[in-house]
Design an enzyme around this catalytic site. Structure first.
Site, mmCIF file in Angstrom:
data_model
loop_
_atom_site.group_PDB
_atom_site.id
_atom_site.type_symbol
_atom_site.label_atom_id
_atom_site.label_comp_id
_atom_site.label_asym_id
_atom_site.label_seq_id
_atom_site.Cartn_x
_atom_site.Cartn_y
_atom_site.Cartn_z
ATOM 1 N N ILE A 108 6.282 -10.370 1.775
ATOM 2 C CA ILE A 108 6.986 -11.284 2.277
ATOM 3 C C ILE A 108 8.454 -10.607 2.484
ATOM 4 C CG2 ILE A 108 7.957 -12.517 0.423
ATOM 5 C CD1 ILE A 108 7.063 -14.960 1.905
ATOM 6 N N PHE A 109 8.571 -9.686 1.853
ATOM 7 C CA PHE A 109 10.458 -9.302 1.674
ATOM 8 C C PHE A 109 10.768 -8.608 2.888
ATOM 9 C CE2 PHE A 109 8.506 -9.632 -2.789
ATOM 10 C CZ PHE A 109 9.053 -10.449 -3.305
ATOM 11 N N GLN A 150 0.416 -12.254 4.912
ATOM 12 C CA GLN A 150 -0.891 -11.839 4.424
ATOM 13 C C GLN A 150 -0.875 -11.859 2.870
ATOM 14 O OE1 GLN A 150 -2.402 -8.176 6.167
ATOM 15 N NE2 GLN A 150 -3.374 -9.448 7.770
ATOM 16 N N HIS A 184 -0.730 -6.574 -4.135
ATOM 17 C CA HIS A 184 -1.555 -7.784 -3.788
ATOM 18 C C HIS A 184 -1.855 -8.746 -4.791
ATOM 19 C CE1 HIS A 184 -2.808 -3.967 -1.374
ATOM 20 N NE2 HIS A 184 -2.966 -5.230 -0.493
ATOM 21 N N SER A 227 4.867 -7.325 11.514
ATOM 22 C CA SER A 227 6.093 -7.416 11.231
ATOM 23 C C SER A 227 6.706 -8.838 10.890
ATOM 24 C CB SER A 227 7.081 -7.241 12.492
ATOM 25 O OG SER A 227 8.201 -7.370 12.293
ATOM 26 N N GLU A 228 6.684 -8.834 9.235
ATOM 27 C CA GLU A 228 6.996 -10.051 8.546
ATOM 28 C C GLU A 228 8.224 -10.531 9.061
ATOM 29 O OE1 GLU A 228 6.070 -7.531 7.161
ATOM 30 O OE2 GLU A 228 3.985 -7.885 6.576
#
Lengths: 353, 324
Positions: free
Chosen positions: B87-88, B82, B129, B59-60
């Site tokens: 990142i959003f 990662q 990625h 969970s970013e």
């Protein structure tokens, strides 16, 4: 607890049974008339008098702030008048080293932690003496010296902060608990889910204080579960419900949650069922009146004491508002401060252009 | 000096700073026992234990949100996301909370967090990625943005970032994680945030770039030399705040400039750099500033080498700009 299908879906809200707050699983200490409905051996009368005074102070400041807003003298302000059982009751349940993560609706918690009335109004006016330098609208305060985090408007973000701070304290082996305030609608937000899951996985010493603030109306759009407290189950975070108009119930439940967290047993989700002041039962269940009645019945409060308190609060607030409205606005150049610790070249150029 | 690749240099910096400062913690998805998806944090879990090298839920928003609380308590969290593409879910925490915490609290609090995340394409990673979202963080007041291109800079900039009182977005160009090798000083040293490096001196054209594209720019510059064009190549290293002095000094010398980055062209960092040059060195310009960049499309999988501004796309821009 069970999940039930709502019966008033067409109206968009469900009204809970009038006596649901009397259920055994809802912690309650005072009756509507201020009589003890359960044993309260932990209550020290002097503390309850302090609690009452702090609640009265918060109410008076909130009402004056609303008046200033309506007069157009300050910006939009929500406050939490009528909700002092949760805002102030929870604050007095904390220990000195514990932290508070408020929303923009709870600037009065600072008043219950030693913050001055004058500082409260300087903030509302966003003047040069505002602790946050006029950077946020009324309610977006911060008080580091009181271990109160910075309130912001995005819903729920502070919940993960509280869990992170509690987690850090545990890693550092400090006996510190973090309490986060939020309304029931924040339980729909992503950060609520994140915070609860991290709190469960890492057993962080936090208290998640959910004010179910329109009780007994519950929005159909917000949840299909019977309670908000049961949302903790899936995260391994126990949920407790209490009467949110009963300051002694909030005090008891939050104290219990703090002690539990301090023992290393993790986070508790508290759902405080709070009748709004302007709701059908608001006047009858006003937490301030309820606590005053309790103190009166025990011989610790009188009309004379009330008159004296009212007058001193009036005077203190009048002086604070006068000082805050007379204080200068922050100098233009301060707009560029605190973006970074040191002013970078591009901001210096913009400031000095 | 030992030879290291970028992964080793970043690992070395984390280890060194965790030994030096017990407030530093690393957290993220599989950063502990596994050592991270690119093994950047390998060995740290064994060295420092699970309370300082923390495997978190996936969970970013939770990783970055809890890092805020840790920072408020006085710790120095270094969370890893990662891939920058993921990142959003944490963007609200970064934009609305981390970037604004000092400002909105009137300077009472800071948020000294370093968010490490791999960026860039060329690894057959497809859309999710490969992106380069740095401009989306530069545009937010309150964030420093760093992107090293060499192992030495990676170590020195990371140490400087962790010691900085401001939040830092630390973008690691994953295409050169292991391909970029070089000498890295042992022990403690820092590279100052906000300082670019002139990697190659030249008289005819200034090339401004950063991250993995540094090597493409250097390759193009070497080929341009064969055509009689002498390029000066600047590695920005810090993307925000920009080292305006180094940029302007070089353009005042050459009068010609080409900006190279992987990120999409429009509103990319190159746009800001060209605008700054126009403001500060317009009368010295001998040719229109050029941008060689990624395209304003989502990052493609099969055609990624067509998307990236590789040497063969940079070279004609250098020659044309020199001969304009």
């Amino acid at each position: 607890m069970t999940t039930a299908t709502r019966t008033q879906a067409d109206q968009g809200t469900t009204t809970r049974g009038a006596d649901e707050a009397m259920r055994e699983d809802v912690v309650r200490v005072l009756s509507a008339d201020g009589e003890l409905v359960s044993d309260a051996p932990e209550l020290d009368d002097a503390l309850v008098v302090d609690l009452y005074r702090a609640m009265a102070r918060a109410r008076a400041c909130d009402l004056r702030a609303a008046a200033l807003r309506d007069e157009g003298r300050i910006g939009a302000y929500d406050g939490s008048a009528g909700e002092e059982a949760t805002t102030i009751g929870s604050t007095l349940a904390l220990r000195d080293d514990d932290w508070i993560f408020p929303t923009h609706r709870e600037p009065t918690v600072a008043l219950a932690r030693g913050g001055s009335v004058e500082a409260f109004f300087h903030h509302l006016f966003g003047n040069a003496l505002d602790g946050v330098k006029g950077r946020q609208m009324p309610g977006g305060f911060a008080a580091r010296s009181l271990r109160i985090a910075s309130a912001s408007a995005p819903v729920g973000t502070q919940l993960t902060h509280a869990v992170g701070l509690a987690w850090a304290a545990r890693i550092r082996k400090d006996d510190v608990v973090a309490l986060a305030h939020f309304g029931e609608r924040a339980t729909s937000s992503g950060p609520f889910h994140n915070a609860m899951n991290f709190a469960g996985v890492f057993k962080t010493p936090a208290v998640m204080l959910c004010r179910n603030s329109n009780w007994p109306q519950v929005s159909e759009t917000e949840t299909i579960t019977d309670t908000f407290a049961e949302k903790g189950i899936a995260y391994g975070v126990p949920g407790v419900r209490c009467d949110g108009n009963d300051p002694l119930a909030v005090l008891r439940v939050v104290r219990h949650a703090v002690a539990r967290a301090a023992r290393g047993e993790g986070t508790t989700l508290v759902e405080a069922l709070a009748h709004p002041l302007d709701g059908p039962e608001g006047a009858r269940l006003d937490p301030l009146v309820r606590l005053r009645n309790y103190l009166g019945l025990r011989g610790h409060w009188s009309d004379a004491a009330q008159a004296e308190l009212d007058e001193s609060l009036q005077q203190e607030i009048d002086q604070a508002v006068a000082a805050a409205s007379a204080a200068p606005t922050p100098p233009r150049t301060t707009m560029f401060d605190d973006v970074f610790v040191t002013l970078p070249g591009h901001l210096r150029d913009q400031r000095d252009a | 000096m030992p030879q290291m690749n970028m992964v080793q240099a970043i690992n070395d910096a984390l280890r060194l700073e965790m030994e030096r400062d017990d407030r530093v913690v690393v957290l993220g998805e599989d950063v502990g026992k596994v050592g991270g998806v690119f093994r950047v944090t390998a060995g740290l879990f064994d060295a420092f234990g699970g309370e300082r090298v923390i495997d978190t839920p996936l969970s970013e928003g939770g990783i970055i949100g809890t890092a805020v609380g840790m920072a408020l308590y006085g710790m120095r969290p270094v969370p890893e996301i990662q891939f920058a593409d993921f990142i959003f879910p944490a963007y609200d925490q970064i934009v609305s909370e981390i970037a604004k915490y000092r400002y909105r609290s009137g300077g009472q609090y800071g948020c000294p967090i370093v968010i490490r995340t791999p960026v860039g394409g060329g690894i057959r990673g497809g859309h999710y990625h490969s992106q380069s979202p740095e401009s989306q963080f530069i545009h937010v007041a309150g964030l420093k943005v760093v992107c090293p291109a060499t192992p030495e800079d990676a170590k020195g900039l990371l140490l400087a970032s962790i010691r900085d009182e401001d939040p830092v977005m630390f973008f690691e160009p994953k295409r050169i994680y292991r391909a970029a090798r070089g000498e890295v000083p042992e022990g403690d040293f820092t590279v100052e945030i906000g300082k670019a490096r002139v990697v190659r001196e030249g008289e005819d054209v200034t090339v401004i770039t950063y991250g993995a594209m540094l090597y493409e720019a250097l390759d193009a510059a070497a080929k341009a030399e064969a055509e009689g064009v002498d390029c000066e190549v600047i590695d920005l290293r810090t993307l925000w705040p920009l080292d305006v002095d180094t940029i302007v000094a070089s353009v005042e010398k050459t009068g010609r400039v080409v900006v190279v980055h992987e990120a999409p062209k429009s509103c990319g960092l190159g746009a800001e750099i060209v605008a700054l040059i126009n403001e500060k060195a317009f009368l010295r310009l001998e040719a229109p500033p050029r941008r060689v960049t990624g395209f304003d499309t989502p990052f493609p999988y099969t055609l990624e080498m067509e998307y990236l501004p590789l040497s063969h796309r940079i070279l004609p821009a250098l020659v044309e700009t020199a001969r304009f």
